[in-house]
Scaffold this motif. Structure first.
Motif, short mmCIF file in Angstrom:
data_model
loop_
_atom_site.label_atom_id
_atom_site.label_comp_id
_atom_site.label_asym_id
_atom_site.label_seq_id
_atom_site.Cartn_x
_atom_site.Cartn_y
_atom_site.Cartn_z
N PHE A 53 0.83 -1.21 0.00
CA PHE A 53 0.00 0.00 0.00
C PHE A 53 0.86 1.26 0.00
N LEU A 54 1.85 1.30 0.88
CA LEU A 54 2.69 2.49 0.98
C LEU A 54 3.46 2.73 -0.32
N LEU A 55 3.92 1.67 -0.96
CA LEU A 55 4.62 1.82 -2.23
C LEU A 55 3.69 2.40 -3.30
N THR A 56 2.51 1.84 -3.42
CA THR A 56 1.55 2.31 -4.43
C THR A 56 1.19 3.77 -4.22
N GLU A 57 0.89 4.13 -2.97
CA GLU A 57 0.44 5.49 -2.69
C GLU A 57 1.59 6.50 -2.72
N ALA A 58 2.78 6.08 -2.32
CA ALA A 58 3.94 6.98 -2.41
C ALA A 58 4.30 7.25 -3.86
N THR A 59 4.21 6.22 -4.70
CA THR A 59 4.48 6.39 -6.13
C THR A 59 3.48 7.36 -6.76
N ALA A 60 2.24 7.32 -6.28
CA ALA A 60 1.20 8.20 -6.80
C ALA A 60 1.24 9.59 -6.17
N GLY A 61 2.12 9.79 -5.21
CA GLY A 61 2.26 11.10 -4.57
C GLY A 61 1.28 11.36 -3.44
N ARG A 62 0.57 10.33 -2.99
CA ARG A 62 -0.41 10.52 -1.93
C ARG A 62 0.12 10.15 -0.54
N VAL A 63 1.31 9.58 -0.48
CA VAL A 63 1.97 9.29 0.80
C VAL A 63 3.35 9.94 0.78
N ARG A 64 3.67 10.65 1.85
CA ARG A 64 4.98 11.29 1.98
C ARG A 64 5.83 10.48 2.95
N VAL A 65 7.08 10.31 2.60
CA VAL A 65 8.02 9.55 3.43
C VAL A 65 9.02 10.53 4.03
N GLY A 66 9.03 10.65 5.35
CA GLY A 66 9.89 11.64 5.99
C GLY A 66 10.69 11.07 7.15
N PHE A 67 11.48 11.95 7.75
CA PHE A 67 12.37 11.58 8.85
C PHE A 67 12.43 12.76 9.83
N HIS A 68 12.85 12.49 11.04
CA HIS A 68 13.06 13.57 12.00
C HIS A 68 14.28 14.38 11.56
N THR A 69 14.11 15.68 11.44
CA THR A 69 15.15 16.52 10.83
C THR A 69 16.43 16.59 11.65
N MET A 70 16.36 16.42 12.96
CA MET A 70 17.55 16.56 13.80
C MET A 70 18.29 15.24 14.01
N ARG A 71 17.90 14.20 13.28
CA ARG A 71 18.59 12.90 13.41
C ARG A 71 19.31 12.58 12.11
N ASP A 72 20.29 11.68 12.21
CA ASP A 72 21.10 11.34 11.03
C ASP A 72 20.70 10.01 10.38
N GLN A 73 19.65 9.38 10.89
CA GLN A 73 19.12 8.12 10.36
C GLN A 73 20.11 6.96 10.42
N SER A 74 21.11 7.05 11.29
CA SER A 74 22.11 5.99 11.39
C SER A 74 21.50 4.63 11.79
N PRO A 75 20.46 4.57 12.64
CA PRO A 75 19.87 3.25 12.93
C PRO A 75 19.31 2.57 11.68
N LEU A 76 18.75 3.35 10.76
CA LEU A 76 18.23 2.77 9.52
C LEU A 76 19.36 2.25 8.65
N TYR A 77 20.42 3.05 8.51
CA TYR A 77 21.56 2.61 7.70
C TYR A 77 22.19 1.35 8.29
N HIS A 78 22.29 1.31 9.60
CA HIS A 78 22.88 0.13 10.25
C HIS A 78 22.04 -1.11 9.99
N ARG A 79 20.72 -1.00 10.11
CA ARG A 79 19.85 -2.14 9.91
C ARG A 79 19.89 -2.62 8.45
N LEU A 80 19.92 -1.67 7.52
CA LEU A 80 20.00 -2.05 6.11
C LEU A 80 21.35 -2.68 5.77
N ASP A 81 22.40 -2.17 6.39
CA ASP A 81 23.72 -2.75 6.16
C ASP A 81 23.78 -4.21 6.60
#
Length: 231
Positions: free
Chosen positions: A107-135
């Motif tokens: 669902f999120l993929l379909t709606e984000a592709t259509a521009g109806r879902v926005r994917v964001g992050f907390h601006t004061m963080r560096d997203q390192s936990p996400l990079y670590h998990r993907l690594d």
């Protein structure tokens, strides 16, 4: 190394492993990182969450490699050991969560592709936990790629990436006149989830459609639980 481990774990009986870990570790007291990794794995036993647990606690790899459901699936006439309760119910719970993760990611993929879902992050963080998990599952950003756009594309488009970081997801949006919050498996939460999560899916423009998906996910869970209770 991570690629080899992911392949090895993909060939393991991870649902039985999760059951074994719950029975063996229940009642214990564990460090926060271990408890979080274990909680994620037992809710969503798949290679991506297994890699995370093994990274945090290498000893669990032996359990995953050796897990088998042959004993707990024996009929009463064949059974001679101490009875383990709830195996079939656990299996259905795992399957329901895996389906929920898949339905919500699609669902999120379909709606984000259509521009109806926005994917964001907390601006004061560096997203390192996400990079670590993907690594951990062998996904790395190319040198020239934009950091946050890489995360948006990867987490939204790749089911294995979504599963790997699903405990750091908050889906939020205005529905029926107020802000609502859900985790990556469709369970409703509160604003604390928004503050603690690393990736934020704003579904305000598609809130009705998302809630319909959540209701279907929960309906399937209730149906499966009813079937299980009738056995």
């Amino acid at each position: 190394m991570n690629g080899k481990l992911l392949t090895q774990l993909a060939n393991c009986n991870l649902k039985s492993s999760a059951f074994d870990l719950v029975k063996g570790l229940e009642g214990g007291v564990y460090k926060k990182e271990m408890a979080a990794a274990l909680d994620l794995f037992i809710k969503l036993p798949c290679p991506e969450t297994a890699v995370n647990l093994v990274t945090v606690c290498p000893e669990t790899l032996t359990i995953m490699i050796s897990a088998s459901d042959s004993f707990v699936r024996m009929t009463p006439e064949e059974y001679r050991g101490p009875k383990i309760q709830g195996f079939e119910k656990w299996m259905e719970s795992f399957d329901s969560n895996l389906r929920a993760a898949s339905d919500i990611q699609k669902f999120l993929l379909t709606e984000a592709t259509a521009g109806r879902v926005r994917v964001g992050f907390h601006t004061m963080r560096d997203q390192s936990p996400l990079y670590h998990r993907l690594d951990q599952i062998g996904i790395r950003k190319s040198f020239m790629a934009d950091r946050r756009q890489f995360l948006r594309d990867t987490i939204t488009k790749k089911p294995l990436a979504f599963r790997a970081i699903i405990d750091m997801v908050c889906v939020h949006g205005v529905y029926e006149g107020r802000e609502r919050f859900w985790n990556g498996l469709g369970s409703e939460s509160d604003a604390q989830l928004y503050l603690q999560s690393e990736v934020l899916f704003d579904v305000s423009q598609a809130a009705d459609a998302f809630v319909a998906v959540v209701h279907e996910v929960n309906r399937n869970r209730r149906t499966n639980n009813h079937i299980e209770s009738d056995k």
